[in-house]
Design an enzyme around this catalytic site. Structure first.
Site, short mmCIF file in Angstrom:
data_model
loop_
_atom_site.label_atom_id
_atom_site.label_comp_id
_atom_site.label_asym_id
_atom_site.label_seq_id
_atom_site.Cartn_x
_atom_site.Cartn_y
_atom_site.Cartn_z
N ASP A 163 0.85 -1.19 0.00
CA ASP A 163 0.00 0.00 0.00
C ASP A 163 0.89 1.24 0.00
OD1 ASP A 163 -2.34 -1.48 0.08
OD2 ASP A 163 -2.45 -1.49 2.26
N ASP A 177 -7.12 -1.56 -4.42
CA ASP A 177 -8.22 -1.25 -3.49
C ASP A 177 -9.18 -0.24 -4.12
OD1 ASP A 177 -7.00 -2.89 -1.61
OD2 ASP A 177 -5.90 -1.24 -0.69
#
Length: 204
Positions: A163, A177
């Site tokens: 991330d 995401d």
């Protein structure tokens, strides 16, 4: 009189014979009345192609961004994009989207696999372009994070997802995401509008 009718033939009998002959193809098989189905088949294939193109773009963007983050950003100070409101910061996330459920990595891996399988099965009945885009986003995002689960440390099916998008006062996430959330949001809208994946519309 009966003999004359037999020789000449009545108009009704001629019409019936003509209809029977018209219903037979040169190969001797009955003519199929599914011209609409044949015209819809290319449309269905185009929707599947649209799904795959969207999924591929989402997947490649996610994969490329993660490779760049690992190579250039991991182990370095975060990059401020908009002051303290938005930063790029490399984080390894063993949980689900937005850092949730870190203790259930294998479970989330199985869920992603099931989602991909369901989307592939559903694609066979796909005749709606908006649904193709939505499912393509879901598929690309699920494949992006599943790739991390399989190939990144600490091990197969237990890998931590990369991330890097870090808004202020919010969880850190990635492009996969974002694709999953956008695809899910679009599906909710289509469902409220009564549009099914096969193109039919239900009006309550």
């Amino acid at each position: 009189m009966a003999e004359a009718e037999r020789i000449i033939g009545t108009p009704d009998s001629e019409g019936a014979e003509g209809a029977d002959e018209a219903a037979v193809t040169p190969a001797g098989q009955p003519e199929r009345s599914d011209g609409a189905d044949r015209s819809e088949q290319p449309t269905g294939r185009r929707r599947i192609v649209a799904l795959l193109v969207v999924a591929l773009l989402a997947y490649l963007l996610d994969l490329g961004s993660k490779m760049l983050v690992v190579a250039k950003l991991e182990g370095h100070e975060p990059i401020k994009v908009i002051g303290d409101l938005l930063k790029f910061e490399a984080i390894r996330n063993p949980g689900a989207a937005f850092g949730m459920g870190e203790a259930f990595t294998i479970i989330f891996t199985c869920i992603a696999t099931v989602v991909i399988f369901v989307i592939v099965r559903l694609a066979r009945k796909l005749y709606s372009l908006p649904w193709a885009i939505a499912l393509g986003l879901l598929l690309g995002g699920a494949l992006g994070n599943l790739t991390d689960r399989i190939f990144r440390s600490p091990g197969v099916f237990e890998g931590a997802v990369v991330d890097f998008i870090a808004p202020a006062h919010f969880a850190v996430f990635n492009l996969a995401d974002s694709a999953i959330v956008c695809g899910g949001f679009l599906i909710v809208i289509l469902s409220f509008r009564g549009l099914d994946p096969d193109g039919t519309v239900h009006k309550d």
